[in-house]
Design a protein around this motif. Structure first.
Motif, mmCIF file in Angstrom:
data_model
loop_
_atom_site.group_PDB
_atom_site.id
_atom_site.type_symbol
_atom_site.label_atom_id
_atom_site.label_comp_id
_atom_site.label_asym_id
_atom_site.label_seq_id
_atom_site.Cartn_x
_atom_site.Cartn_y
_atom_site.Cartn_z
ATOM 1 N N ALA A 181 37.916 -0.027 38.790
ATOM 2 C CA ALA A 181 38.658 -0.404 37.792
ATOM 3 C C ALA A 181 38.010 -0.584 36.338
ATOM 4 C CB ALA A 181 39.518 -1.380 38.035
ATOM 5 N N ALA A 186 36.937 2.556 34.987
ATOM 6 C CA ALA A 186 38.168 3.638 34.559
ATOM 7 C C ALA A 186 38.509 3.292 33.404
ATOM 8 C CB ALA A 186 39.265 3.319 35.579
ATOM 9 N N MET A 195 44.084 4.632 31.448
ATOM 10 C CA MET A 195 43.765 3.308 32.311
ATOM 11 C C MET A 195 43.452 2.355 31.151
ATOM 12 S SD MET A 195 44.090 4.015 35.440
ATOM 13 C CE MET A 195 44.200 5.145 36.547
ATOM 14 N N TYR A 205 45.329 -1.161 30.804
ATOM 15 C CA TYR A 205 44.748 -2.571 30.719
ATOM 16 C C TYR A 205 45.085 -3.236 29.401
ATOM 17 C CZ TYR A 205 40.915 -5.745 29.911
ATOM 18 O OH TYR A 205 40.222 -6.894 29.411
ATOM 19 N N VAL A 224 44.991 -1.808 36.780
ATOM 20 C CA VAL A 224 44.322 -0.538 36.707
ATOM 21 C C VAL A 224 43.922 -0.214 38.149
ATOM 22 C CG1 VAL A 224 42.165 0.796 36.103
ATOM 23 C CG2 VAL A 224 43.621 -0.865 34.587
ATOM 24 N N LYS A 284 46.734 1.068 39.969
ATOM 25 C CA LYS A 284 47.028 2.522 39.416
ATOM 26 C C LYS A 284 46.124 3.498 40.110
ATOM 27 C CE LYS A 284 48.767 5.512 36.807
ATOM 28 N NZ LYS A 284 50.191 6.143 36.984
ATOM 29 N N LEU A 285 44.876 3.185 40.184
ATOM 30 C CA LEU A 285 43.778 3.947 40.933
ATOM 31 C C LEU A 285 44.198 4.040 42.208
ATOM 32 C CD1 LEU A 285 40.554 2.345 39.627
ATOM 33 C CD2 LEU A 285 41.412 4.671 39.114
#
Length: 341
Positions: free
Chosen positions: A282, A285, A292, A296, A313, A316-317
């Protein structure tokens, strides 16, 4: 006629050392009866005793289904034991069981009550059948966790070595021993990574899906393998929300009247290995991916808490990995823009 049994199910609540079992039957008039419950040891001898106990109560003309909750690794031995004997079994996520128990207005929680809830859930709901995890997936999960444990040991030893080297008059023989130990662990980590790669070489379809997942910025080979192995290739999940809850990224809040109004936070009641695995990807990213980074920054500006932005994040990943793996497609950073256009 209304007394005709149409379904029967064995609910099993599992802990490290024991299994609490209850058997339920549903009749044509839709009534549900819990016939009996009992506790057995969580090993093969206990499983045999449970099987004989079920035969005493089950209707021989109706197939018996088994329902259990996915609790760590403790459910696996019994699930495989039942699967190998061709007995239909469902493995349910903890969140689903909790929601069902709430619908029954059950407030107490014991092993026996949980087994009865699972038994009733099995006769009232149409549950998906569980299939045994492939040997490759089990091996990848074991290798991934072994590697994580070695990485933790490596960090501890590096800190010890740093402290020793900067102490007053350090003993060279002590330094040599620690450095040898460090080299041993580093060699074992490389061996594990080679074993992971060899498994994928022998499983081209899985290798292709992992390759697609690795097209996400910040997600490398090790991260992809860890997430896929921890979720058994997402076999138990039918939606993103289920996956988010399983990983402990679901948002919870405590609010009651005017006296209790705590800030929202993630539950953390889920697979800690997934959350730990996604932390550093994260951060990468956020630096390398504009979308991303935007997620954030939005969360950070709203809460003034950096970690909440990182967690957003991570979530989301996880959803991206799930989507690409399921669809067997590489990441397309312009997907959202093209869809809007």
């Amino acid at each position: 006629m209304t007394n005709t049994i149409i379904r029967q199910n064995v609910g099993i609540d599992i802990s490290k050392l024991s299994i609490s079992v209850a058997i339920a039957q549903k009749r044509l008039d839709q009534s549900v009866t819990i016939l009996s419950s009992k506790t057995f040891a969580n090993h093969s001898v206990g499983f045999e005793k449970m099987d004989r106990w079920v035969e005493q109560f089950a209707d021989k003309s109706i197939e018996v289904h088994y329902t259990m909750e996915a609790t760590g690794v403790y459910y696996e031995s019994l699930a495989y034991w039942l699967f190998e004997r061709q007995k239909p079994v469902s493995v349910i996520l903890a969140k689903q069981v909790k929601t069902y128990a709430q619908s029954l207005n059950i407030k107490s929680k014991t092993d026996d009550i949980d087994a009865r809830v699972l038994a009733q859930m099995g006769v009232e709901r149409k549950l998906s059948s569980w299939s045994a995890v492939s040997k490759q997936m089990r091996t990848l999960k074991q290798l991934s966790r072994e590697r994580n444990a070695l990485i933790e040991q490596q960090t501890v030893i590096k800190n010890q070595l740093h402290a020793l080297k900067h102490s007053h008059e350090p003993q060279q023989r002590s330094i040599d021993r620690i450095e040898k130990h460090l080299l041993l662990i580093q060699g074992q980590i490389k061996e594990i990574e080679e074993d992971m790669k060899s498994i994928l070489v022998n499983d081209p379809p899985l290798q292709e899906r992992v390759k697609n997942v690795c097209t996400i910025k910040g997600v490398g080979f090790i991260t992809a393998i860890a997430i896929i192995a921890e979720t058994n290739g997402f076999a138990l999940f039918n939606s993103r929300s289920q996956l988010v809850c399983y990983a402990g990224y679901n948002v919870v809040q405590k609010q009651s009247g005017s006296s209790i109004n705590s800030p929202t936070k993630i539950s953390k009641k889920g697979n800690k290995h997934i959350r730990k695995t996604l932390y550093f990807p994260a951060l990468t990213a956020v630096i390398n991916d504009q979308q991303m980074s935007a997620i954030y920054e939005r969360i950070h500006q709203k809460t003034q808490i950096k970690m909440k932005g990182v967690v957003a994040v991570q979530r989301k990943l996880l959803v991206l990995i799930y989507t690409l793996f399921k669809n067997n497609q590489p990441f397309n950073e312009n997907y959202g823009k093209n869809k809007a256009a």
